[in-house]
Structure formats: C-alpha cells, structure tokens
Design a protein around this motif. Structure first.
Motif, PDB file in Angstrom:
ATOM      1  N   GLY A   1      35.331 -18.084 -12.080  1.00 48.09           N
ATOM      2  CA  GLY A   1      36.135 -19.267 -11.856  1.00 48.09           C
ATOM      3  C   GLY A   1      36.558 -19.946 -13.129  1.00 48.09           C
ATOM      4  O   GLY A   1      36.041 -19.679 -14.208  1.00 48.09           O
ATOM      5  N   PRO A   2      37.520 -20.853 -13.032  1.00 44.42           N
ATOM      6  CA  PRO A   2      37.957 -21.593 -14.211  1.00 44.42           C
ATOM      7  C   PRO A   2      36.949 -22.678 -14.561  1.00 44.42           C
ATOM      8  O   PRO A   2      36.628 -23.544 -13.753  1.00 44.42           O
ATOM      9  N   GLY A   3      36.403 -22.626 -15.782  1.00 44.75           N
ATOM     10  CA  GLY A   3      35.472 -23.660 -16.224  1.00 44.75           C
ATOM     11  C   GLY A   3      34.164 -23.618 -15.450  1.00 44.75           C
ATOM     12  O   GLY A   3      33.757 -22.603 -14.917  1.00 44.75           O
ATOM     13  N   MET A   4      33.488 -24.759 -15.422  1.00 45.56           N
ATOM     14  CA  MET A   4      32.212 -24.835 -14.724  1.00 45.56           C
ATOM     15  C   MET A   4      32.458 -24.976 -13.225  1.00 45.56           C
ATOM     16  O   MET A   4      33.227 -25.818 -12.786  1.00 45.56           O
ATOM     17  N   VAL A   5      31.830 -24.120 -12.463  1.00 51.53           N
ATOM     18  CA  VAL A   5      31.975 -24.167 -11.011  1.00 51.53           C
ATOM     19  C   VAL A   5      30.598 -24.292 -10.370  1.00 51.53           C
ATOM     20  O   VAL A   5      29.584 -24.367 -11.048  1.00 51.53           O
ATOM     21  N   ARG A   6      30.573 -24.316  -9.062  1.00 51.48           N
ATOM     22  CA  ARG A   6      29.338 -24.608  -8.342  1.00 51.48           C
ATOM     23  C   ARG A   6      28.316 -23.491  -8.474  1.00 51.48           C
ATOM     24  O   ARG A   6      28.652 -22.316  -8.578  1.00 51.48           O
ATOM     25  N   GLU A   7      27.057 -23.887  -8.468  1.00 53.42           N
ATOM     26  CA  GLU A   7      25.938 -22.951  -8.489  1.00 53.42           C
ATOM     27  C   GLU A   7      25.236 -23.085  -7.135  1.00 53.42           C
ATOM     28  O   GLU A   7      24.763 -24.162  -6.772  1.00 53.42           O
ATOM     29  N   ILE A   8      25.150 -21.980  -6.396  1.00 57.32           N
ATOM     30  CA  ILE A   8      24.711 -22.031  -5.007  1.00 57.32           C
ATOM     31  C   ILE A   8      23.408 -21.253  -4.813  1.00 57.32           C
ATOM     32  O   ILE A   8      23.246 -20.135  -5.301  1.00 57.32           O
ATOM     33  N   LEU A   9      22.490 -21.871  -4.072  1.00 55.09           N
ATOM     34  CA  LEU A   9      21.251 -21.208  -3.660  1.00 55.09           C
ATOM     35  C   LEU A   9      21.377 -20.772  -2.205  1.00 55.09           C
ATOM     36  O   LEU A   9      22.014 -21.459  -1.401  1.00 55.09           O
ATOM     37  N   LEU A  10      20.791 -19.632  -1.872  1.00 53.90           N
ATOM     38  CA  LEU A  10      20.760 -19.186  -0.490  1.00 53.90           C
ATOM     39  C   LEU A  10      19.480 -19.712   0.150  1.00 53.90           C
ATOM     40  O   LEU A  10      18.375 -19.360  -0.263  1.00 53.90           O
ATOM     41  N   THR A  11      19.640 -20.552   1.142  1.00 55.55           N
ATOM     42  CA  THR A  11      18.515 -21.261   1.743  1.00 55.55           C
ATOM     43  C   THR A  11      17.429 -20.316   2.243  1.00 55.55           C
ATOM     44  O   THR A  11      16.232 -20.585   2.078  1.00 55.55           O
TER      45      THR A  11
ATOM     46  N   THR B   1      30.397 -14.494  -3.324  1.00 54.44           N
ATOM     47  CA  THR B   1      30.901 -15.610  -2.529  1.00 54.44           C
ATOM     48  C   THR B   1      31.530 -15.088  -1.239  1.00 54.44           C
ATOM     49  O   THR B   1      31.288 -15.621  -0.149  1.00 54.44           O
ATOM     50  N   THR B   2      32.309 -14.028  -1.365  1.00 53.19           N
ATOM     51  CA  THR B   2      32.964 -13.426  -0.195  1.00 53.19           C
ATOM     52  C   THR B   2      31.931 -12.940   0.815  1.00 53.19           C
ATOM     53  O   THR B   2      32.070 -13.175   2.020  1.00 53.19           O
ATOM     54  N   ILE B   3      30.890 -12.276   0.328  1.00 50.67           N
ATOM     55  CA  ILE B   3      29.861 -11.744   1.231  1.00 50.67           C
ATOM     56  C   ILE B   3      29.109 -12.872   1.925  1.00 50.67           C
ATOM     57  O   ILE B   3      28.888 -12.831   3.146  1.00 50.67           O
ATOM     58  N   VAL B   4      28.707 -13.898   1.166  1.00 51.11           N
ATOM     59  CA  VAL B   4      27.955 -15.024   1.744  1.00 51.11           C
ATOM     60  C   VAL B   4      28.782 -15.742   2.796  1.00 51.11           C
ATOM     61  O   VAL B   4      28.276 -16.093   3.877  1.00 51.11           O
ATOM     62  N   GLN B   5      30.064 -15.971   2.521  1.00 51.96           N
ATOM     63  CA  GLN B   5      30.920 -16.677   3.474  1.00 51.96           C
ATOM     64  C   GLN B   5      31.176 -15.835   4.718  1.00 51.96           C
ATOM     65  O   GLN B   5      31.211 -16.365   5.833  1.00 51.96           O
ATOM     66  N   THR B   6      31.338 -14.529   4.540  1.00 51.98           N
ATOM     67  CA  THR B   6      31.563 -13.657   5.692  1.00 51.98           C
ATOM     68  C   THR B   6      30.353 -13.644   6.617  1.00 51.98           C
ATOM     69  O   THR B   6      30.480 -13.678   7.844  1.00 51.98           O
ATOM     70  N   LEU B   7      29.167 -13.627   6.026  1.00 51.68           N
ATOM     71  CA  LEU B   7      27.929 -13.629   6.817  1.00 51.68           C
ATOM     72  C   LEU B   7      27.563 -15.025   7.313  1.00 51.68           C
ATOM     73  O   LEU B   7      26.649 -15.175   8.123  1.00 51.68           O
ATOM     74  N   ASN B   8      28.277 -16.043   6.803  1.00 48.54           N
ATOM     75  CA  ASN B   8      28.003 -17.430   7.170  1.00 48.54           C
ATOM     76  C   ASN B   8      26.543 -17.794   6.897  1.00 48.54           C
ATOM     77  O   ASN B   8      25.851 -18.405   7.733  1.00 48.54           O
ATOM     78  N   LEU B   9      26.066 -17.446   5.713  1.00 46.75           N
ATOM     79  CA  LEU B   9      24.679 -17.710   5.348  1.00 46.75           C
ATOM     80  C   LEU B   9      24.487 -19.180   4.970  1.00 46.75           C
ATOM     81  O   LEU B   9      25.388 -19.824   4.446  1.00 46.75           O
ATOM     82  N   ALA B  10      23.297 -19.693   5.245  1.00 49.52           N
ATOM     83  CA  ALA B  10      22.965 -21.079   4.894  1.00 49.52           C
ATOM     84  C   ALA B  10      22.817 -21.188   3.376  1.00 49.52           C
ATOM     85  O   ALA B  10      22.155 -20.354   2.740  1.00 49.52           O
ATOM     86  N   THR B  11      23.439 -22.212   2.796  1.00 54.57           N
ATOM     87  CA  THR B  11      23.402 -22.394   1.344  1.00 54.57           C
ATOM     88  C   THR B  11      23.098 -23.850   0.995  1.00 54.57           C
ATOM     89  O   THR B  11      23.216 -24.752   1.827  1.00 54.57           O
TER      90      THR B  11
ATOM     91  N   ILE C   1      21.514 -10.818   1.681  1.00 49.33           N
ATOM     92  CA  ILE C   1      22.679 -10.039   1.264  1.00 49.33           C
ATOM     93  C   ILE C   1      22.354  -8.550   1.262  1.00 49.33           C
ATOM     94  O   ILE C   1      23.074  -7.736   1.841  1.00 49.33           O
ATOM     95  N   THR C   2      21.261  -8.178   0.600  1.00 45.89           N
ATOM     96  CA  THR C   2      20.913  -6.759   0.534  1.00 45.89           C
ATOM     97  C   THR C   2      20.507  -6.214   1.901  1.00 45.89           C
ATOM     98  O   THR C   2      20.761  -5.046   2.212  1.00 45.89           O
ATOM     99  N   ASP C   3      19.891  -7.046   2.725  1.00 46.04           N
ATOM    100  CA  ASP C   3      19.549  -6.612   4.083  1.00 46.04           C
ATOM    101  C   ASP C   3      20.817  -6.299   4.880  1.00 46.04           C
ATOM    102  O   ASP C   3      20.858  -5.328   5.653  1.00 46.04           O
ATOM    103  N   ALA C   4      21.855  -7.118   4.700  1.00 51.53           N
ATOM    104  CA  ALA C   4      23.112  -6.906   5.419  1.00 51.53           C
ATOM    105  C   ALA C   4      23.794  -5.615   4.968  1.00 51.53           C
ATOM    106  O   ALA C   4      24.358  -4.874   5.785  1.00 51.53           O
ATOM    107  N   LEU C   5      23.723  -5.331   3.670  1.00 51.24           N
ATOM    108  CA  LEU C   5      24.289  -4.084   3.159  1.00 51.24           C
ATOM    109  C   LEU C   5      23.521  -2.885   3.698  1.00 51.24           C
ATOM    110  O   LEU C   5      24.107  -1.881   4.099  1.00 51.24           O
ATOM    111  N   ARG C   6      22.206  -3.005   3.734  1.00 56.59           N
ATOM    112  CA  ARG C   6      21.362  -1.907   4.221  1.00 56.59           C
ATOM    113  C   ARG C   6      21.574  -1.651   5.708  1.00 56.59           C
ATOM    114  O   ARG C   6      21.723  -0.513   6.154  1.00 56.59           O
ATOM    115  N   ASP C   7      21.603  -2.724   6.490  1.00 55.38           N
ATOM    116  CA  ASP C   7      21.628  -2.588   7.956  1.00 55.38           C
ATOM    117  C   ASP C   7      23.033  -2.386   8.515  1.00 55.38           C
ATOM    118  O   ASP C   7      23.185  -1.997   9.669  1.00 55.38           O
ATOM    119  N   GLY C   8      24.058  -2.698   7.720  1.00 57.70           N
ATOM    120  CA  GLY C   8      25.424  -2.489   8.183  1.00 57.70           C
ATOM    121  C   GLY C   8      26.004  -3.620   8.985  1.00 57.70           C
ATOM    122  O   GLY C   8      26.959  -3.420   9.740  1.00 57.70           O
TER     123      GLY C   8
END
Length: 295
Positions: free
Chosen positions: A222-232, A112-122, A238-245
C-alpha cells in the motif's frame, strides 16, 4: 509472538504457475504426471492449491501431493489452540506462535484478499494504545513515556550511511557499532526493543543478518503506512483453508483471485516425512526421505 514473516513473502508463489506450466507440458508428452510439493507451509499449500484448482480437466492425469516434515501443516504459521496452550500452563484464547499480523492491509496484498474472502474475524493493531515498560529486574518495571523511536530511526539510518561509505554491505548490527543517536546506541534497551519489534519481527531476520544498505522495510503493497491487522482466531485459519480447499485460487495472473467454496477438496498431505535428498535421473526425479521412502 515469534518473528512474523512479511505478509507479502509467500501467500501465492510465482513458482506455482511455473510448476503448473511444466506439469501441463509433461502431461501432454507423457500422458500423466506426479507433482510433489516439498513443505506444507503457506507457499507449498498455495502452489499445490493452484495446481489442483485451475485445471480440473487434468485431474485424472495430474497427481499432486505434499510431503511435510512436521506433524502438522502451516510451516512457520502455527496457531496454538486454547487446549494446547493449557497444556503448557497458560490460559486464554488462541495464540499465534509464528506469523500473527497481516502487515500492510491493502487491496493489493494477497493475504488481505484471502482474509476478506473467508470473512475471518480481525482486529486492528494500533500503536496509540501501546505501553512500553522497562524492567531493571523481573519485579521492578516502570512505564516508558518516550520510546525514542525517532532516535532509533536516526541510528538505523546512520548505520546505512556507514555501509554506503564503506562501499560494501554489512549487517545492521555491525554497522551500528560505535554509533550514538542522542544517547541511544545499539546496546540501549529501547534500541533493542525497536530492533525486535520492527526490524526483526517484520523481516523474520536477525540484526546480525539484516542488510544495512537494504534497510527500507516500509516498501510494500500500500501507499505509505497502512493498517496492521491481527487475525482474532489465529493465522492458521488461512493455511487450514488452503489445505482443506474451502477457498479456490486462480494462478495469479494478472492478479490473485480467491473464491470461497462450499464443497472442499482437501490436498493430499503426508506428514512427518522429511525429504533429505533430491535425485535427478533419466527416469525423472526421485525424492528420498529420512525414513528411507522414495517418491
């Protein structure tokens, strides 16, 4: 989609920190150290990224490189582009062939932290819009109004009781043999739908290998059932961002911190290099590859 690794599985490996401490200790003793990371999946990329990002003062003494058997990075995370999918006769946007969901979208989930930092479409995966069809033949399908989810949960719980009573662990598939929950058995089409959609999808395991005693897959960030998110645009972002820096990771203590970077520092990745043997000797560690190379 194929089975998706649990989102808490390997986004930021604790091994990275252990590897870092050992590497810095060796730098102090030897003056220079080469660190090989085997595999460019999300764990290997995270480990290498952590080493490269956190101690720039050692950049001239700490050589970090990754050896990857496949012809691409990402491991079990692989987004097929529209161009690639067109080659196999399909039409449409990007398709994730491996991991697809960020399960348990929560502030304590590193993904979640990585997706929000990169501001990826979800987009959110909502079961309220799920329609299940049962097909007797490929051209004969009917909508299912009741997926009998509660019956499946009871069947799975009863399987756990079987294992508990036996005093020994066994697979969910084995423990379900002979059980019946309001007419649902392990061979029922809807039972197998729930097995594939819930148990196998979320754990990347098969019913023949999943534990009947450790069957609670609801424990997470998270506590209980939380949201399930797809990356558009696909999980490979995510892995491309880790690879490319394009993101920088701290070493995860006490919590993971992710910073977006304008200037990239790509990781050193060698593809199509399958490590087949690890040798330990007086001079250190040697990696042998399928192609006969030594590192």
């Amino acid at each position: 989609n194929m089975a998706s690794p649990r989102s808490r599985s390997l986004p930021h490996s604790k091994w990275a920190f252990a590897c870092l401490l050992i590497s810095l200790w060796l730098v102090g003793i030897q003056g220079a150290v080469r660190v090989a990371v085997v595999g460019a999946g999300i764990s290997g990329l995270s480990a290498a990224r952590t080493l490269v990002d956190n101690w720039p003062d050692y950049a001239d003494k700490l050589e970090v490189f990754i050896l990857e058997a496949r012809d691409r990075t990402g491991g079990r995370i692989h987004t097929m582009t529209s161009e690639e999918s067109g080659r196999i006769g399909t039409v449409g946007p990007e398709v994730d062939m491996g991991a697809a969901w960020v399960h348990e979208w929560h502030s304590t989930n590193p993904l979640t932290t990585i997706v929000q930092t990169l501001n990826l479409a979800t987009s959110e995966s909502d079961d309220d819009y799920l329609q299940v069809f049962q097909c007797d033949e490929p051209t004969s399908c009917s909508a299912v109004s009741d997926t009998q989810w509660e019956d499946y949960v009871e069947l799975r719980d009863d399987a756990g009781d079987v294992a508990d009573d036996a005093g020994a662990d066994m697979s969910l598939w084995t423990a379900m043999a002979g059980l019946d929950s309001d007419g649902m058995t392990r061979d029922s089409p809807l039972a197998q739908f729930h097995m594939a959609r819930v148990d196998e999808l979320r754990t990347s395991g098969s019913m023949e290998t999943l534990s009947a005693r450790e069957r609670d897959i609801s424990k997470g960030f998270g506590p209980g059932m939380v949201r399930e998110i797809l990356l558009t645009n696909g999980f490979s972002e995510i892995t491309d961002a880790l690879r490319d820096g394009s993101i920088k990771l701290n070493y995860g203590a006490p919590t993971l911190e992710v910073t977006k970077q304008d200037s990239s520092s790509p990781l050193d990745v060698t593809l199509e290099t399958k490590v087949t043997e690890v040798r330990h000797g007086a001079d250190g560690v040697t990696l042998l590859t399928e192609g006969g190379e030594e590192y």
